[in-house]
Design a protein around this motif. Structure first.
Motif, PDB file in Angstrom:
ATOM      1  N   LEU A   1       1.245  32.099  45.692  1.00  0.00           N
ATOM      2  CA  LEU A   1       1.659  30.914  44.926  1.00  0.00           C
ATOM      3  C   LEU A   1       0.580  30.332  44.017  1.00  0.00           C
ATOM      4  CD1 LEU A   1       3.935  28.928  44.367  1.00  0.00           C
ATOM      5  CD2 LEU A   1       3.144  27.570  46.330  1.00  0.00           C
ATOM      6  N   PRO A   2      -0.666  30.125  44.475  1.00  0.00           N
ATOM      7  CA  PRO A   2      -1.675  29.541  43.583  1.00  0.00           C
ATOM      8  C   PRO A   2      -1.906  30.364  42.319  1.00  0.00           C
ATOM      9  CG  PRO A   2      -2.429  29.476  45.849  1.00  0.00           C
ATOM     10  CD  PRO A   2      -1.203  30.328  45.837  1.00  0.00           C
ATOM     11  N   GLY A   3      -2.020  31.701  42.471  1.00  0.00           N
ATOM     12  CA  GLY A   3      -2.224  32.563  41.309  1.00  0.00           C
ATOM     13  C   GLY A   3      -1.030  32.565  40.371  1.00  0.00           C
ATOM     14  N   ALA A   4       0.174  32.560  40.955  1.00  0.00           N
ATOM     15  CA  ALA A   4       1.392  32.552  40.143  1.00  0.00           C
ATOM     16  C   ALA A   4       1.522  31.250  39.364  1.00  0.00           C
ATOM     17  CB  ALA A   4       2.611  32.760  41.043  1.00  0.00           C
ATOM     18  N   ALA A   5       1.208  30.124  40.016  1.00  0.00           N
ATOM     19  CA  ALA A   5       1.287  28.826  39.342  1.00  0.00           C
ATOM     20  C   ALA A   5       0.276  28.738  38.197  1.00  0.00           C
ATOM     21  CB  ALA A   5       1.037  27.710  40.353  1.00  0.00           C
ATOM     22  N   MET A   6      -0.930  29.284  38.426  1.00  0.00           N
ATOM     23  CA  MET A   6      -1.946  29.286  37.383  1.00  0.00           C
ATOM     24  C   MET A   6      -1.489  30.133  36.197  1.00  0.00           C
ATOM     25  SD  MET A   6      -5.891  30.584  37.622  1.00  0.00           S
ATOM     26  CE  MET A   6      -6.810  30.991  36.149  1.00  0.00           C
ATOM     27  N   GLU A   7      -0.967  31.324  36.470  1.00  0.00           N
ATOM     28  CA  GLU A   7      -0.538  32.215  35.397  1.00  0.00           C
ATOM     29  C   GLU A   7       0.605  31.601  34.605  1.00  0.00           C
ATOM     30  OE1 GLU A   7      -0.764  35.474  32.951  1.00  0.00           O
ATOM     31  OE2 GLU A   7      -2.137  34.842  34.551  1.00  0.00           O
ATOM     32  N   TYR A   8       1.535  30.933  35.295  1.00  0.00           N
ATOM     33  CA  TYR A   8       2.660  30.289  34.612  1.00  0.00           C
ATOM     34  C   TYR A   8       2.159  29.196  33.668  1.00  0.00           C
ATOM     35  CZ  TYR A   8       6.872  27.531  33.799  1.00  0.00           C
ATOM     36  OH  TYR A   8       7.898  26.845  33.208  1.00  0.00           O
ATOM     37  N   SER A   9       1.251  28.327  34.173  1.00  0.00           N
ATOM     38  CA  SER A   9       0.741  27.231  33.335  1.00  0.00           C
ATOM     39  C   SER A   9      -0.082  27.777  32.166  1.00  0.00           C
ATOM     40  CB  SER A   9      -0.107  26.272  34.175  1.00  0.00           C
ATOM     41  OG  SER A   9      -1.308  26.891  34.622  1.00  0.00           O
ATOM     42  N   LYS A  10      -0.768  28.885  32.406  1.00  0.00           N
ATOM     43  CA  LYS A  10      -1.562  29.523  31.350  1.00  0.00           C
ATOM     44  C   LYS A  10      -0.656  30.026  30.230  1.00  0.00           C
ATOM     45  CE  LYS A  10      -4.252  33.757  30.697  1.00  0.00           C
ATOM     46  NZ  LYS A  10      -4.801  34.938  31.392  1.00  0.00           N
ATOM     47  N   GLN A  11       0.420  30.714  30.589  1.00  0.00           N
ATOM     48  CA  GLN A  11       1.356  31.227  29.590  1.00  0.00           C
ATOM     49  C   GLN A  11       2.104  30.094  28.893  1.00  0.00           C
ATOM     50  OE1 GLN A  11       1.498  34.382  28.676  1.00  0.00           O
ATOM     51  NE2 GLN A  11       0.028  35.026  30.261  1.00  0.00           N
ATOM     52  N   ALA A  12       2.478  29.055  29.657  1.00  0.00           N
ATOM     53  CA  ALA A  12       3.240  27.937  29.099  1.00  0.00           C
ATOM     54  C   ALA A  12       2.464  27.202  28.014  1.00  0.00           C
ATOM     55  CB  ALA A  12       3.629  26.972  30.216  1.00  0.00           C
ATOM     56  N   HIS A  13       1.129  27.171  28.135  1.00  0.00           N
ATOM     57  CA  HIS A  13       0.314  26.435  27.176  1.00  0.00           C
ATOM     58  C   HIS A  13      -0.445  27.349  26.216  1.00  0.00           C
ATOM     59  CE1 HIS A  13       1.195  22.579  28.978  1.00  0.00           C
ATOM     60  NE2 HIS A  13       0.867  23.044  30.172  1.00  0.00           N
ATOM     61  N   GLY A  14      -0.102  28.635  26.223  1.00  0.00           N
ATOM     62  CA  GLY A  14      -0.666  29.553  25.244  1.00  0.00           C
ATOM     63  C   GLY A  14      -2.138  29.847  25.415  1.00  0.00           C
ATOM     64  N   ILE A  15      -2.641  29.807  26.643  1.00  0.00           N
ATOM     65  CA  ILE A  15      -4.053  30.131  26.899  1.00  0.00           C
ATOM     66  C   ILE A  15      -4.194  31.652  26.923  1.00  0.00           C
ATOM     67  CG2 ILE A  15      -5.996  29.874  28.483  1.00  0.00           C
ATOM     68  CD1 ILE A  15      -5.109  27.225  27.414  1.00  0.00           C
ATOM     69  N   THR A  16      -5.036  32.193  26.061  1.00  0.00           N
ATOM     70  CA  THR A  16      -5.232  33.644  26.016  1.00  0.00           C
ATOM     71  C   THR A  16      -6.262  34.077  27.055  1.00  0.00           C
ATOM     72  OG1 THR A  16      -7.050  33.566  24.415  1.00  0.00           O
ATOM     73  CG2 THR A  16      -4.794  33.583  23.526  1.00  0.00           C
ATOM     74  N   ASN A  17      -6.328  35.387  27.288  1.00  0.00           N
ATOM     75  CA  ASN A  17      -7.308  35.908  28.243  1.00  0.00           C
ATOM     76  C   ASN A  17      -8.733  35.636  27.782  1.00  0.00           C
ATOM     77  OD1 ASN A  17      -5.339  36.919  29.967  1.00  0.00           O
ATOM     78  ND2 ASN A  17      -5.287  38.931  28.975  1.00  0.00           N
ATOM     79  N   ASP A  18      -8.975  35.750  26.467  1.00  0.00           N
ATOM     80  CA  ASP A  18     -10.314  35.476  25.937  1.00  0.00           C
ATOM     81  C   ASP A  18     -10.684  34.008  26.136  1.00  0.00           C
ATOM     82  OD1 ASP A  18     -10.682  38.077  25.161  1.00  0.00           O
ATOM     83  OD2 ASP A  18     -10.062  37.748  23.076  1.00  0.00           O
ATOM     84  N   GLU A  19      -9.708  33.129  25.936  1.00  0.00           N
ATOM     85  CA  GLU A  19      -9.977  31.703  26.125  1.00  0.00           C
ATOM     86  C   GLU A  19     -10.248  31.388  27.595  1.00  0.00           C
ATOM     87  OE1 GLU A  19      -7.338  29.859  22.419  1.00  0.00           O
ATOM     88  OE2 GLU A  19      -6.399  30.216  24.376  1.00  0.00           O
ATOM     89  N   GLU A  20      -9.516  32.044  28.480  1.00  0.00           N
ATOM     90  CA  GLU A  20      -9.748  31.838  29.913  1.00  0.00           C
ATOM     91  C   GLU A  20     -11.142  32.329  30.306  1.00  0.00           C
ATOM     92  OE1 GLU A  20      -7.300  32.432  34.021  1.00  0.00           O
ATOM     93  OE2 GLU A  20      -7.414  34.174  32.690  1.00  0.00           O
ATOM     94  N   ASP A  21     -11.565  33.477  29.742  1.00  0.00           N
ATOM     95  CA  ASP A  21     -12.918  33.984  30.004  1.00  0.00           C
ATOM     96  C   ASP A  21     -13.964  32.991  29.522  1.00  0.00           C
ATOM     97  OD1 ASP A  21     -11.909  36.268  31.132  1.00  0.00           O
ATOM     98  OD2 ASP A  21     -12.101  37.493  29.313  1.00  0.00           O
ATOM     99  N   ALA A  22     -13.710  32.374  28.376  1.00  0.00           N
ATOM    100  CA  ALA A  22     -14.653  31.389  27.831  1.00  0.00           C
ATOM    101  C   ALA A  22     -14.728  30.156  28.739  1.00  0.00           C
ATOM    102  CB  ALA A  22     -14.223  30.977  26.421  1.00  0.00           C
ATOM    103  N   ILE A  23     -13.575  29.738  29.256  1.00  0.00           N
ATOM    104  CA  ILE A  23     -13.550  28.587  30.172  1.00  0.00           C
ATOM    105  C   ILE A  23     -14.364  28.900  31.431  1.00  0.00           C
ATOM    106  CG2 ILE A  23     -12.056  27.242  31.719  1.00  0.00           C
ATOM    107  CD1 ILE A  23      -9.862  27.500  29.555  1.00  0.00           C
TER     108      ILE A  23
END
Length: 294
Positions: free
Chosen positions: A246-268
């Motif tokens: 659940l925690p990983g799924a919720a994170m991935e959903y919120s990431k996709q919903a707000h248009g966060i790319t993999n590169d942006e997540e790496d930067a964060i």
């Protein structure tokens, strides 16, 4: 225990009193902790493959609410007494720890109000304080009662000829083993609650014990040859898997919903503090930029 009236004793008694008050501020007086406590207990119940709905949930809710509001009767008293005898209720670490530290320090802080003529304020404060403590305990108990009642239901189906007393004891054993129960914590860990850095060590210790027991009971029931217990083992496995994902799924959903790319997540993760990097998080928005395009 009280440290006595020596210089060292007075320092330690004052320390325990302040520690108890700070623990109370972080737990029973903190609304966010009440929310976290309730969600945490519900999550553990789900990991057991038990949904907080149905007759068992109603029984737990009604019994806890009546106890909390003082609506006692003989039947409720006998029921709650039986639960205490079986070690199911009244084992919340926060309440016991706070009360113990305050008692170890000597007088209750409210008792000092007598000296300045605030007896009525003292009595009101004690009542409010006890109700908050009872609420904190109730948030813990209600989920254990649900677990106990649900466990009784499937154990009765697994063995229709089981004696009622034996049924209670077997269900209680499973509830103590599979839900946080701080009476099970070792004396070494419980004794560290009075130390400067020993506040809440019982909870991670209990999570380790519960995780081990969940795996043990799941395997035991799955290989029991009893169709009812095998079904419960499947529920536990599904519950543990769902809660784990659940925690990983919720994170991935919120990431996709707000248009966060993999590169942006790496930067964060690169710029975040070490204790926050690469942990599960819920994104509440896309990335914002200032006037300098940062």
């Amino acid at each position: 225990a009280d440290f006595g009236d020596s210089g060292f004793g007075k320092v330690m008694n004052t320390w325990l009193k302040l520690k108890g008050m700070s623990q109370a501020a972080k737990t029973i007086y903190n609304p966010a902790t009440h929310v976290a406590n309730t969600i945490g207990q519900g999550t553990i119940l789900l990991a057991n493959g038990i949904l907080p709905v149905g007759k068992a949930a109603k029984t737990a809710g009604v019994a806890t609410l009546k106890k909390l509001t003082g609506q006692n009767n003989e039947q409720l008293g006998q029921y709650m007494g039986r639960l205490r005898e079986l070690g199911i209720v009244n084992s919340n670490v926060g309440v016991g720890m706070i009360r113990k530290n305050l008692q170890s320090a000597g007088k209750n802080p409210f008792d000092y109000m007598d000296k300045v003529g605030l007896k009525r304020v003292k009595e009101t404060g004690k009542k409010v304080n006890n109700k908050i403590l009872d609420l904190y305990q109730a948030e813990d108990d209600v989920f254990k009662i649900m677990h106990f009642e649900k466990t009784k239901n499937y154990l009765r189906k697994a063995d229709p000829n089981i004696d009622e007393d034996q049924l209670d004891r077997l269900a209680a054993q499973r509830t103590r083993d599979l839900m946080p129960n701080y009476a099970q914590v070792s004396k070494l860990i419980s004794g560290m609650r009075s130390l400067p850095l020993g506040d809440f060590l019982s909870f991670p210790a209990e999570m380790i014990r519960i995780s081990k027991n969940l795996a043990k009971y799941t395997l035991k029931d799955a290989t029991s040859g009893n169709a009812v217990l095998q079904k419960e083992a499947a529920k536990k496995l599904a519950g543990m898997t769902s809660i784990g994902l659940l925690p990983g799924a919720a994170m991935e959903y919120s990431k996709q919903a707000h248009g966060i790319t993999n590169d942006e997540e790496d930067a964060i993760n690169t710029t975040a503090p070490t204790f926050e990097a690469f942990s599960n998080r819920i994104y509440m928005s896309g990335l914002n930029t200032d006037k300098n395009n940062h």
